[in-house]
Design a protein around this motif. Structure first.
Motif, PDB file in Angstrom:
ATOM      1  N   ALA A  89     -38.457  39.480  29.323  1.00 17.06           N
ATOM      2  CA  ALA A  89     -37.970  40.660  30.033  1.00 17.06           C
ATOM      3  C   ALA A  89     -36.968  40.275  31.108  1.00 17.06           C
ATOM      4  O   ALA A  89     -35.967  40.976  31.324  1.00 17.06           O
ATOM      5  CB  ALA A  89     -39.149  41.421  30.642  1.00 17.06           C
ATOM      6  N   LEU A  90     -37.204  39.171  31.784  1.00 10.52           N
ATOM      7  CA  LEU A  90     -36.261  38.700  32.797  1.00 10.52           C
ATOM      8  C   LEU A  90     -34.915  38.349  32.160  1.00 10.52           C
ATOM      9  O   LEU A  90     -33.860  38.661  32.719  1.00 10.52           O
ATOM     10  CB  LEU A  90     -36.830  37.495  33.538  1.00 10.52           C
ATOM     11  CG  LEU A  90     -38.012  37.772  34.475  1.00 10.52           C
ATOM     12  CD1 LEU A  90     -38.562  36.461  35.027  1.00 10.52           C
ATOM     13  CD2 LEU A  90     -37.608  38.687  35.616  1.00 10.52           C
ATOM     14  N   ARG A  91     -34.948  37.707  31.002  1.00 11.15           N
ATOM     15  CA  ARG A  91     -33.683  37.372  30.322  1.00 11.15           C
ATOM     16  C   ARG A  91     -32.930  38.629  29.906  1.00 11.15           C
ATOM     17  O   ARG A  91     -31.697  38.684  29.984  1.00 11.15           O
ATOM     18  CB  ARG A  91     -33.968  36.478  29.111  1.00 11.15           C
ATOM     19  CG  ARG A  91     -34.403  35.058  29.474  1.00 11.15           C
ATOM     20  CD  ARG A  91     -34.358  34.143  28.269  1.00 11.15           C
ATOM     21  NE  ARG A  91     -35.306  34.552  27.235  1.00 11.15           N
ATOM     22  CZ  ARG A  91     -36.579  34.141  27.169  1.00 11.15           C
ATOM     23  NH1 ARG A  91     -37.055  33.312  28.093  1.00 11.15           N
ATOM     24  NH2 ARG A  91     -37.355  34.537  26.182  1.00 11.15           N
ATOM     25  N   GLU A  92     -33.667  39.646  29.463  1.00  5.50           N
ATOM     26  CA  GLU A  92     -33.015  40.902  29.089  1.00  5.50           C
ATOM     27  C   GLU A  92     -32.373  41.558  30.309  1.00  5.50           C
ATOM     28  O   GLU A  92     -31.245  42.058  30.237  1.00  5.50           O
ATOM     29  CB  GLU A  92     -34.032  41.859  28.471  1.00  5.50           C
ATOM     30  CG  GLU A  92     -33.414  43.201  28.092  1.00  5.50           C
ATOM     31  CD  GLU A  92     -34.429  44.209  27.572  1.00  5.50           C
ATOM     32  OE1 GLU A  92     -34.047  45.383  27.435  1.00  5.50           O
ATOM     33  OE2 GLU A  92     -35.588  43.824  27.350  1.00  5.50           O
ATOM     34  N   LEU A  93     -33.078  41.542  31.429  1.00  9.22           N
ATOM     35  CA  LEU A  93     -32.529  42.103  32.658  1.00  9.22           C
ATOM     36  C   LEU A  93     -31.282  41.337  33.100  1.00  9.22           C
ATOM     37  O   LEU A  93     -30.312  41.930  33.584  1.00  9.22           O
ATOM     38  CB  LEU A  93     -33.574  42.096  33.768  1.00  9.22           C
ATOM     39  CG  LEU A  93     -34.729  43.084  33.592  1.00  9.22           C
ATOM     40  CD1 LEU A  93     -35.825  42.812  34.616  1.00  9.22           C
ATOM     41  CD2 LEU A  93     -34.239  44.528  33.704  1.00  9.22           C
ATOM     42  N   ARG A  96     -28.325  42.469  31.289  1.00  2.00           N
ATOM     43  CA  ARG A  96     -27.897  43.808  31.704  1.00  2.00           C
ATOM     44  C   ARG A  96     -27.263  43.810  33.094  1.00  2.00           C
ATOM     45  O   ARG A  96     -26.854  44.872  33.570  1.00  2.00           O
ATOM     46  CB  ARG A  96     -29.093  44.761  31.658  1.00  2.00           C
ATOM     47  CG  ARG A  96     -29.648  44.940  30.258  1.00  2.00           C
ATOM     48  CD  ARG A  96     -30.930  45.769  30.231  1.00  2.00           C
ATOM     49  NE  ARG A  96     -30.682  47.175  30.518  1.00  2.00           N
ATOM     50  CZ  ARG A  96     -31.639  48.104  30.491  1.00  2.00           C
ATOM     51  NH1 ARG A  96     -32.879  47.769  30.192  1.00  2.00           N
ATOM     52  NH2 ARG A  96     -31.347  49.363  30.758  1.00  2.00           N
ATOM     53  N   GLY A  97     -27.201  42.652  33.747  1.00  2.00           N
ATOM     54  CA  GLY A  97     -26.504  42.553  35.026  1.00  2.00           C
ATOM     55  C   GLY A  97     -27.386  42.335  36.234  1.00  2.00           C
ATOM     56  O   GLY A  97     -26.898  42.345  37.366  1.00  2.00           O
ATOM     57  N   MET A  98     -28.669  42.111  36.016  1.00  2.31           N
ATOM     58  CA  MET A  98     -29.567  41.823  37.131  1.00  2.31           C
ATOM     59  C   MET A  98     -29.306  40.409  37.631  1.00  2.31           C
ATOM     60  O   MET A  98     -29.108  39.485  36.847  1.00  2.31           O
ATOM     61  CB  MET A  98     -31.022  41.958  36.679  1.00  2.31           C
ATOM     62  CG  MET A  98     -31.999  42.168  37.802  1.00  2.31           C
ATOM     63  SD  MET A  98     -31.924  43.849  38.455  1.00  2.31           S
ATOM     64  CE  MET A  98     -32.625  44.802  37.102  1.00  2.31           C
ATOM     65  N   ARG A  99     -29.321  40.240  38.967  1.00  2.00           N
ATOM     66  CA  ARG A  99     -29.055  38.916  39.519  1.00  2.00           C
ATOM     67  C   ARG A  99     -30.010  38.519  40.649  1.00  2.00           C
ATOM     68  O   ARG A  99     -29.815  37.482  41.275  1.00  2.00           O
ATOM     69  CB  ARG A  99     -27.617  38.837  40.043  1.00  2.00           C
ATOM     70  CG  ARG A  99     -26.555  38.850  38.947  1.00  2.00           C
ATOM     71  CD  ARG A  99     -26.680  37.677  37.996  1.00  2.00           C
ATOM     72  NE  ARG A  99     -25.665  37.673  36.953  1.00  2.00           N
ATOM     73  CZ  ARG A  99     -25.816  38.229  35.753  1.00  2.00           C
ATOM     74  NH1 ARG A  99     -26.956  38.833  35.430  1.00  2.00           N
ATOM     75  NH2 ARG A  99     -24.830  38.189  34.865  1.00  2.00           N
ATOM     76  N   ASP A 129     -34.138  29.482  37.299  1.00  2.00           N
ATOM     77  CA  ASP A 129     -33.440  29.022  36.093  1.00  2.00           C
ATOM     78  C   ASP A 129     -32.428  30.043  35.585  1.00  2.00           C
ATOM     79  O   ASP A 129     -31.509  29.684  34.840  1.00  2.00           O
ATOM     80  CB  ASP A 129     -34.452  28.701  34.993  1.00  2.00           C
ATOM     81  CG  ASP A 129     -35.235  27.424  35.267  1.00  2.00           C
ATOM     82  OD1 ASP A 129     -34.821  26.664  36.159  1.00  2.00           O
ATOM     83  OD2 ASP A 129     -36.257  27.201  34.591  1.00  2.00           O
ATOM     84  N   LEU A 130     -32.604  31.298  35.958  1.00  2.00           N
ATOM     85  CA  LEU A 130     -31.641  32.333  35.571  1.00  2.00           C
ATOM     86  C   LEU A 130     -30.414  32.348  36.480  1.00  2.00           C
ATOM     87  O   LEU A 130     -29.444  33.052  36.196  1.00  2.00           O
ATOM     88  CB  LEU A 130     -32.311  33.713  35.621  1.00  2.00           C
ATOM     89  CG  LEU A 130     -33.385  34.008  34.577  1.00  2.00           C
ATOM     90  CD1 LEU A 130     -34.168  35.264  34.962  1.00  2.00           C
ATOM     91  CD2 LEU A 130     -32.760  34.179  33.198  1.00  2.00           C
TER      92      LEU A 130
END
Length: 273
Positions: A89-93, A96-99, A129-130
């Motif tokens: 879910a974090l990777r999907e966010l 979508r532009g979440m930082r 890591d993101l």
């Protein structure tokens, strides 16, 4: 305005029927749709924007994400997330532009140092890591008590609204934090300090001491809770004209090079524009 200039802290509030607010909220804002945000940005000559999840939506980020999609690459966002959110879910966010992820203590008046330390460590480890950061909205005593922890976290940290720094005697500790290169602070929302005039003094100090760690933000649409108004009654927004924000930018960020660094370069690096 400089090319690529970014407003690093805004909110959007959609129709209540589509985006219900949590019952345990501390204020109730009126509508602030994406169209009004676009007009705000255009009025200041800003090309990019960061949407921050407001406390009234809890961990339901749908309003923020819908607005982010409509911005078509010109926006980034900061979420408030449930503890159980998984890596997929974090990777999907992220796609979508979440930082970043926000830890908001101040809206509820919290001062729990040990609990905040645990939250910071847990979320920072999960999002590092993101390339995300942890955004902390907390009072100055909390920030100073956690200074050593903030500098050692695996992800960067962003402090909201001048770190709510009401006392200039804390300048050395805040400056030391910013000079680590791991911590940033938003020059924003002077009305959230004990005295708005403090913001001018802080801006002068911080732009001299650590310009690479600074971000500018309007805090649009300037949420507030009217005195005597119940939490579930709609409170008016503060009135902050565009001219006042333009004057604020000119006063806090004198000179084209400083404006380019704080308004464009620093946000581009931190939010991945």
């Amino acid at each position: 305005m400089v090319a690529g200039a970014c407003d690093c802290h805004t909110h959007v509030f959609g129709p209540r029927a589509d985006y219900p607010m949590v019952d345990a909220r501390h204020y109730t804002p009126g509508p602030a749709p994406l169209a009004a945000l676009r007009a705000h940005l255009a009025g200041l000559g800003l090309e990019r924007v960061v949407l921050v999840q407001p406390s009234v939506y809890g961990t339901d980020n749908r309003c923020l994400l819908d607005a982010l999609a409509a911005l078509d690459g010109a926006g980034r966002s900061i979420a408030v997330l449930e503890d159980g959110v998984d890596a997929a879910a974090l990777r999907e966010l992220h796609a979508r532009g979440m930082r970043g992820v926000r830890i908001n203590l101040e809206s509820a008046g919290l001062r729990d140092i040990a609990g905040t330390r645990a939250l910071l460590q847990a979320w920072s480890a999960r999002v590092a890591d993101l390339g995300w950061h942890v955004q902390l909205y907390a009072a100055q005593p909390v920030v100073l008590a956690l200074a050593e922890d903030l500098a050692r976290l695996p992800s960067p940290v962003v402090l909201d609204h001048f770190a709510l720094a009401d006392a200039l005697p804390g300048a050395d500790a805040l400056t030391d934090l910013l000079r680590t290169g791991r911590v940033h602070v938003k020059l924003s929302a002077p009305y959230r300090l004990a005295s708005p005039s403090l913001a001018d003094a802080w801006a002068r100090h911080l732009t001299d001491a650590a310009p690479g760690a600074l971000l500018w933000a309007s805090d649009w649409p300037h949420t507030a809770r009217d005195p005597g108004r119940a939490a579930h009654e709609v409170s008016a927004y503060r009135v902050v004209p565009a001219d006042a924000l333009r004057e604020q930018i000119a006063r806090w960020l004198p000179g084209v090079e400083l404006r380019r660094r704080v308004l464009a370069d620093n946000p581009a690096r931190l939010y991945g524009f």
